[in-house]
Design an enzyme around this catalytic site. Sequence first.
Site, short mmCIF file in Angstrom:
data_model
loop_
_atom_site.label_atom_id
_atom_site.label_comp_id
_atom_site.label_asym_id
_atom_site.label_seq_id
_atom_site.Cartn_x
_atom_site.Cartn_y
_atom_site.Cartn_z
N ARG A 25 0.80 -1.23 0.00
CA ARG A 25 0.00 0.00 0.00
C ARG A 25 0.84 1.28 0.00
O ARG A 25 0.40 2.31 0.52
CB ARG A 25 -0.97 0.03 1.18
CG ARG A 25 -2.08 -1.01 1.09
CD ARG A 25 -3.11 -0.64 0.04
NE ARG A 25 -4.10 -1.70 -0.12
CZ ARG A 25 -5.34 -1.63 0.35
NH1 ARG A 25 -5.75 -0.57 0.98
NH2 ARG A 25 -6.17 -2.61 0.16
N ASP A 75 -6.50 -2.95 -7.86
CA ASP A 75 -7.10 -3.55 -6.67
C ASP A 75 -7.37 -5.02 -6.96
O ASP A 75 -7.57 -5.40 -8.11
CB ASP A 75 -8.39 -2.84 -6.28
CG ASP A 75 -8.74 -3.11 -4.82
OD1 ASP A 75 -8.34 -2.31 -3.96
OD2 ASP A 75 -9.40 -4.13 -4.53
N TYR A 152 -15.06 -11.87 -0.79
CA TYR A 152 -15.73 -10.61 -1.16
C TYR A 152 -16.95 -10.85 -2.05
O TYR A 152 -17.96 -10.17 -1.93
CB TYR A 152 -14.75 -9.65 -1.85
CG TYR A 152 -13.81 -8.97 -0.89
CD1 TYR A 152 -14.23 -7.91 -0.09
CD2 TYR A 152 -12.49 -9.39 -0.77
CE1 TYR A 152 -13.36 -7.30 0.80
CE2 TYR A 152 -11.61 -8.78 0.13
CZ TYR A 152 -12.07 -7.73 0.91
OH TYR A 152 -11.22 -7.12 1.80
O1 1CP Z 1 0.59 0.50 -3.31
C1 1CP Z 1 -0.33 -0.31 -3.32
O2 1CP Z 1 -0.22 -1.42 -2.76
C2 1CP Z 1 -1.60 0.08 -3.99
C3 1CP Z 1 -2.31 -0.92 -4.82
C4 1CP Z 1 -3.37 -1.73 -4.05
C5 1CP Z 1 -3.29 -3.07 -3.69
C6 1CP Z 1 -2.09 -3.99 -3.81
C7 1CP Z 1 -4.66 -1.26 -3.68
C8 1CP Z 1 -5.19 0.10 -3.87
N1 1CP Z 1 -5.36 -2.33 -3.19
C9 1CP Z 1 -4.55 -3.44 -3.17
C10 1CP Z 1 -4.90 -4.81 -2.75
C11 1CP Z 1 -6.12 -5.05 -1.94
N2 1CP Z 1 -7.36 -4.48 -2.04
C12 1CP Z 1 -6.20 -6.04 -0.93
C13 1CP Z 1 -5.07 -7.00 -0.60
C14 1CP Z 1 -4.06 -6.38 0.29
C15 1CP Z 1 -4.49 -6.09 1.69
O3 1CP Z 1 -4.85 -7.06 2.42
O4 1CP Z 1 -4.48 -4.93 2.07
C16 1CP Z 1 -7.49 -6.02 -0.41
C17 1CP Z 1 -8.06 -6.90 0.70
C18 1CP Z 1 -8.22 -5.03 -1.12
C19 1CP Z 1 -9.65 -4.68 -0.94
C20 1CP Z 1 -9.79 -3.25 -0.59
N3 1CP Z 1 -9.66 -2.22 -1.50
C21 1CP Z 1 -9.99 -2.68 0.69
C22 1CP Z 1 -10.14 -3.46 2.00
C23 1CP Z 1 -11.58 -3.65 2.34
C24 1CP Z 1 -11.81 -4.46 3.60
O5 1CP Z 1 -12.19 -5.61 3.48
O6 1CP Z 1 -11.63 -3.92 4.70
C25 1CP Z 1 -10.03 -1.28 0.52
C26 1CP Z 1 -10.29 -0.24 1.57
C27 1CP Z 1 -9.79 -1.03 -0.86
C28 1CP Z 1 -9.66 0.31 -1.52
C29 1CP Z 1 -8.30 0.68 -1.93
N4 1CP Z 1 -7.48 -0.10 -2.76
C30 1CP Z 1 -6.29 0.56 -2.99
C31 1CP Z 1 -6.36 1.83 -2.29
C32 1CP Z 1 -5.29 2.88 -2.30
C33 1CP Z 1 -7.61 1.87 -1.64
C34 1CP Z 1 -8.16 3.03 -0.81
C35 1CP Z 1 -9.15 3.80 -1.64
C36 1CP Z 1 -8.83 5.26 -1.88
O7 1CP Z 1 -7.75 5.66 -2.27
O8 1CP Z 1 -9.75 6.00 -1.69
#
Ligand code: 1CP
Length: 349
Positions: A25, A75, A152
Amino acid sequence: MLKNDLLLRAARGEETERTPVWLMRQAGRILPEYRALRGRLSGFKELVETPELAAEVTIQPVDALDVDAAIIFSDILVVPEAMGLTYEMVEARGPLFPETIKTAQDVARMRVADPEEHLGYVLEAIRVTKRALNGRVPLIGFAGAPWTILAYMVEGHGSKTFSKARRMLYTNPALAHELLDKITRTTITYLQAQVEAGANIVQVFDSWAGILPPDHYREFSARYIAAICDAMPEGVPVTVFAKGAWFAVSDFAHFNCRTIGLDWNEDPRLVRAAIGYDKTLQGNLDPCALYGSREQVQTATIEMLRRFGPQRHIANLGHGVYPDTDPDNVRVFINTVKEFSTLARQGAI
Ligand code: 1CP
């Protein structure tokens, strides 16, 4: 040709002059330049689906933090969407699937996606990123593990328990396997296409591994991850990060992967004692350690490096960096890894 290939050499088990470092992230809300760009857009999906913008935020942490790798900004939930289940990203709350998987008909409706046709925007983002990176650091491609994706698709949103998804494993295991099989087939061609587009290494995120009991983990998750590892092209390292699945690390030791990601609950010394030195380990500083003072961050980082030892380690956090982390403390973490691991190699400490 890569100018900095530390991450790939560490993943392959070759000796490195210092420990490579990046953060899960790292592209995202910790960086003011990300928030500025994101604020000008309609939402998260516009960023993910516009290759030039996705490439820009992928490269931001390479410029701002001097990490040893970029991870493509996307994502894990683009996969269910490509299979036919659209997601929304609700501001400040997270992902939401308006429709979820409940019945055999729902699973039958899901397609095994074609990467170019249904995920072409990610592949194009990889191509644009590779051109712009110009070999500075390797690019990490990624996908969710089939179990986490199923979680999911069945639950519809994040959850502490994912009890709807876990219920399916007990009440309709055959249906779960049918869905897992479709997700796995999609994920294999998707990751192969990411490599073809330019990803140098791929990571499989099993974020919800730790909520399964070990027997379910083997039946419904690990074997699908093994199939993904087996299908990756020769020479492309795979990292398996299964959060909370300390009980499965000895299984991963036999997988066709080069690197195993550890979360912050795991002790790398115990993992080494269990699996030996055939795999590289990645991790595992507690993301909350970055809330401490500069000195505390340095001390915790050095302790982490000592626990892993100098070789076959890729420094990272034990999960994604939290959005309210001070980027200056992230820099302290990165610089401490670089400085301490260089000195340790030279025998200075
Ligand atoms: O630098 C990076 O790693 C950014 C790329 C990235 C990656 C590898 C994002 C952007 N998401 C992910 C993977 C991801 N997405 C995972 C696996 C990693 C982990 O466990 O953290 C998961 C479970 C998700 C699902 C997801 N997407 C969530 C979690 C939801 C939950 O169940 O609680 C969330 C909040 C997102 C949104 C998201 N994805 C990425 C960002 C930067 C964001 C935040 C949204 C924003 O910028 O407003």
